[in-house]
Motif scaffolding. Structure first.
Motif, PDB file in Angstrom:
ATOM      1  N   GLY A 182       0.791  -1.222   0.000  1.00 62.38           N
ATOM      2  CA  GLY A 182       0.000   0.000   0.000  1.00 62.38           C
ATOM      3  C   GLY A 182       0.822   1.271   0.000  1.00 62.38           C
ATOM      4  N   GLU A 183       2.035   1.208   0.551  1.00 63.28           N
ATOM      5  CA  GLU A 183       2.860   2.415   0.673  1.00 63.28           C
ATOM      6  C   GLU A 183       4.276   2.194   0.152  1.00 63.28           C
ATOM      7  N   LYS A 184       4.416   1.357  -0.858  1.00 62.51           N
ATOM      8  CA  LYS A 184       5.746   1.003  -1.359  1.00 62.51           C
ATOM      9  C   LYS A 184       6.382   2.172  -2.108  1.00 62.51           C
ATOM     10  N   LEU A 185       7.614   2.454  -1.762  1.00 61.25           N
ATOM     11  CA  LEU A 185       8.443   3.430  -2.477  1.00 61.25           C
ATOM     12  C   LEU A 185       9.752   2.744  -2.825  1.00 61.25           C
ATOM     13  N   ASN A 186      10.255   3.004  -4.042  1.00 62.64           N
ATOM     14  CA  ASN A 186      11.567   2.436  -4.333  1.00 62.64           C
ATOM     15  C   ASN A 186      12.626   3.215  -3.552  1.00 62.64           C
ATOM     16  N   SER A 187      13.806   2.654  -3.451  1.00 58.99           N
ATOM     17  CA  SER A 187      14.838   3.187  -2.567  1.00 58.99           C
ATOM     18  C   SER A 187      15.244   4.616  -2.887  1.00 58.99           C
ATOM     19  N   MET A 188      15.315   4.955  -4.157  1.00 55.92           N
ATOM     20  CA  MET A 188      15.775   6.287  -4.533  1.00 55.92           C
ATOM     21  C   MET A 188      14.737   7.353  -4.208  1.00 55.92           C
ATOM     22  N   ASN A 189      13.462   7.035  -4.404  1.00 62.22           N
ATOM     23  CA  ASN A 189      12.407   7.985  -4.052  1.00 62.22           C
ATOM     24  C   ASN A 189      12.330   8.174  -2.542  1.00 62.22           C
ATOM     25  N   LEU A 190      12.498   7.084  -1.806  1.00 59.84           N
ATOM     26  CA  LEU A 190      12.459   7.163  -0.348  1.00 59.84           C
ATOM     27  C   LEU A 190      13.569   8.071   0.164  1.00 59.84           C
ATOM     28  N   LEU A 191      14.765   7.923  -0.391  1.00 58.95           N
ATOM     29  CA  LEU A 191      15.890   8.765   0.006  1.00 58.95           C
ATOM     30  C   LEU A 191      15.629  10.223  -0.359  1.00 58.95           C
ATOM     31  N   MET A 192      15.028  10.461  -1.523  1.00 62.23           N
ATOM     32  CA  MET A 192      14.751  11.822  -1.975  1.00 62.23           C
ATOM     33  C   MET A 192      13.789  12.550  -1.031  1.00 62.23           C
ATOM     34  N   TYR A 193      12.821  11.829  -0.491  1.00 65.03           N
ATOM     35  CA  TYR A 193      11.861  12.431   0.433  1.00 65.03           C
ATOM     36  C   TYR A 193      12.401  12.519   1.863  1.00 65.03           C
ATOM     37  N   MET A 194      13.230  11.560   2.237  1.00 62.28           N
ATOM     38  CA  MET A 194      13.698  11.478   3.609  1.00 62.28           C
ATOM     39  C   MET A 194      14.813  12.472   3.920  1.00 62.28           C
ATOM     40  N   ALA A 195      15.752  12.641   2.996  1.00 55.31           N
ATOM     41  CA  ALA A 195      16.912  13.498   3.244  1.00 55.31           C
ATOM     42  C   ALA A 195      16.539  14.959   3.514  1.00 55.31           C
ATOM     43  N   PRO A 196      15.609  15.568   2.757  1.00 57.30           N
ATOM     44  CA  PRO A 196      15.242  16.964   3.068  1.00 57.30           C
ATOM     45  C   PRO A 196      14.630  17.115   4.453  1.00 57.30           C
ATOM     46  N   VAL A 197      13.863  16.114   4.899  1.00 59.23           N
ATOM     47  CA  VAL A 197      13.296  16.157   6.254  1.00 59.23           C
ATOM     48  C   VAL A 197      14.425  16.215   7.278  1.00 59.23           C
ATOM     49  N   ALA A 198      15.432  15.380   7.074  1.00 61.91           N
ATOM     50  CA  ALA A 198      16.578  15.365   7.984  1.00 61.91           C
ATOM     51  C   ALA A 198      17.330  16.691   7.931  1.00 61.91           C
ATOM     52  N   ALA A 199      17.473  17.263   6.721  1.00 62.69           N
ATOM     53  CA  ALA A 199      18.185  18.534   6.568  1.00 62.69           C
ATOM     54  C   ALA A 199      17.461  19.671   7.281  1.00 62.69           C
ATOM     55  N   VAL A 200      16.138  19.692   7.166  1.00 54.93           N
ATOM     56  CA  VAL A 200      15.338  20.725   7.843  1.00 54.93           C
ATOM     57  C   VAL A 200      15.488  20.615   9.359  1.00 54.93           C
ATOM     58  N   LEU A 201      15.569  19.414   9.866  1.00 54.67           N
ATOM     59  CA  LEU A 201      15.747  19.206  11.305  1.00 54.67           C
ATOM     60  C   LEU A 201      17.149  19.607  11.761  1.00 54.67           C
ATOM     61  N   LEU A 202      18.141  19.361  10.906  1.00 55.16           N
ATOM     62  CA  LEU A 202      19.531  19.591  11.291  1.00 55.16           C
ATOM     63  C   LEU A 202      19.955  21.055  11.226  1.00 55.16           C
ATOM     64  N   LEU A 203      19.373  21.825  10.319  1.00 52.09           N
ATOM     65  CA  LEU A 203      19.807  23.207  10.117  1.00 52.09           C
ATOM     66  C   LEU A 203      19.717  24.041  11.397  1.00 52.09           C
ATOM     67  N   PRO A 204      18.544  24.118  12.046  1.00 52.15           N
ATOM     68  CA  PRO A 204      18.497  24.913  13.291  1.00 52.15           C
ATOM     69  C   PRO A 204      19.370  24.342  14.407  1.00 52.15           C
ATOM     70  N   LEU A 205      19.495  23.007  14.447  1.00 48.53           N
ATOM     71  CA  LEU A 205      20.344  22.387  15.466  1.00 48.53           C
ATOM     72  C   LEU A 205      21.800  22.797  15.292  1.00 48.53           C
ATOM     73  N   ALA A 206      22.260  22.800  14.029  1.00 48.15           N
ATOM     74  CA  ALA A 206      23.645  23.171  13.752  1.00 48.15           C
ATOM     75  C   ALA A 206      23.903  24.633  14.090  1.00 48.15           C
ATOM     76  N   LEU A 207      22.968  25.517  13.742  1.00 51.53           N
ATOM     77  CA  LEU A 207      23.150  26.946  13.988  1.00 51.53           C
ATOM     78  C   LEU A 207      23.122  27.276  15.479  1.00 51.53           C
ATOM     79  N   VAL A 208      22.305  26.551  16.237  1.00 53.81           N
ATOM     80  CA  VAL A 208      22.167  26.824  17.672  1.00 53.81           C
ATOM     81  C   VAL A 208      23.258  26.139  18.491  1.00 53.81           C
ATOM     82  N   MET A 209      23.517  24.860  18.185  1.00 56.59           N
ATOM     83  CA  MET A 209      24.434  24.074  19.008  1.00 56.59           C
ATOM     84  C   MET A 209      25.895  24.171  18.561  1.00 56.59           C
ATOM     85  N   GLU A 210      26.115  24.592  17.315  1.00 57.23           N
ATOM     86  CA  GLU A 210      27.484  24.730  16.804  1.00 57.23           C
ATOM     87  C   GLU A 210      27.680  26.152  16.296  1.00 57.23           C
TER      88      GLU A 210
END
Length: 306
Positions: A182-210
């Protein structure tokens, strides 16, 4: 066709080994030996590279068809995967600041232990009792290795354990996303959607903590050209690590990925000791060997239970 499939699998695993060991050693060099003490920002660079290369591969090169997110539930799962993925990479990079690669890999070898736990909690999949018994030497080996590690650092050890648990959780959740009809994504599409989410989470953390990381990175890039090329190559290599990681999971299984990972870990340990010359003890190596032996027993027990 069968021979072609085997060759593809061998090539895929070889590429995964090379990129994994390469990015691990480069991370260690930058964060510890070079003195670039910004693991969160380094991980952000990795995620930005993953986002960019994934989009280029799918939208421009048409390597695989573009897939869209079908529901809020699917988006939530991908976002959760991105969060866990983000934490596992950051935790691993932070641990490399304080621990040698050899001990980092010894702790990482316990991933099957956490994988078995999360697989039961998330999918209610219960293994045979013998399978769980084989996990005892996996954990015991790390306890022994910890006691015999000359460069042991408590905070680094805690971050490494947390990153290992997060990696196992990501693997189980990733397997669900890649196999559910029902929710199958191939590996490349999954990475394409997942990486920006991680980047959005990391940006404020990097600016505040580093604080000052952007200015420091720009200054180093201007004054030390090799640093800029190493950072760019390291970030690009991180994309190929994750791409191969997803593909190996899709074409084999989560457990196979973990077993291959421990074999990769043994190679990484030898290479890192030869390059970084970090001190090792007989007790530490015996503990690591016991952990790897436990993983092999775990794999065999899994096969016999099927």
């Amino acid at each position: 066709m069968q021979v072609t499939g085997r060759l593809f699998t061998i090539l895929l695993i070889t590429s995964w080994y090379s990129s994994n060991i390469g990015v691990l050693l480069l991370n260690k060099y930058l964060l510890s030996n070079y003195g670039y003490k910004y693991p969160i920002f380094l991980t952000l660079c990795h995620m930005l590279a993953c986002s960019l290369f994934s989009y280029i591969a799918i939208s421009w090169l048409k390597v695989v068809p573009m897939q869209t997110i079908r529901s809020k539930k699917q988006f939530f799962k991908i976002s959760a995967l991105g969060l866990i993925f983000c934490f596992s990479v950051v935790g691993g990079n932070i641990s490399l600041r304080y621990l040698p690669v050899s001990f980092n890999q010894a702790v990482g070898a316990t991933t099957p232990f956490f994988t078995a736990i999360f697989a039961y909690v998330m999918t209610f999949k219960r293994e045979a009792w013998l399978t769980y018994v084989t996990l005892i030497p996996v954990v015991t080996g790390v306890i022994i290795a910890s006691g015999g590690e000359p460069s042991f650092h408590l905070f680094g050890f805690i971050m490494c354990i947390a990153a290992t648990a997060a990696r196992a959780l990501k693997t189980v959740l990733q397997g669900i996303l890649l196999s559910s009809e029902g929710e199958k994504l191939n590996s490349m599409n999954l990475l394409m959607y997942m990486a920006p989410v991680a980047a959005v989470l990391l940006l404020p953390l990097a600016l505040v903590m580093e604080k000052g990381v952007v200015e420091m990175t720009i200054a180093l890039s201007r004054n030390d050209k090799p640093f800029l090329w190493i950072l760019l190559f390291n970030s690009a290599l991180a994309y190929f690590v994750n791409l191969a990681n997803f593909l190996v999971t899709k074409h084999t299984s989560a457990l196979t990925l973990q077993v291959l990972g421990n074999a990769k870990g043994a190679v990484a340990v030898v290479v890192s000791i030869l390059i970084f010359r970090n001190p090792v003890s007989v007790t530490g190596m015996l503990g690591y060997s016991l952990t790897v032996f436990g993983v092999i027993l775990y794999s065999e027990a899994k096969k016999r239970s099927k």
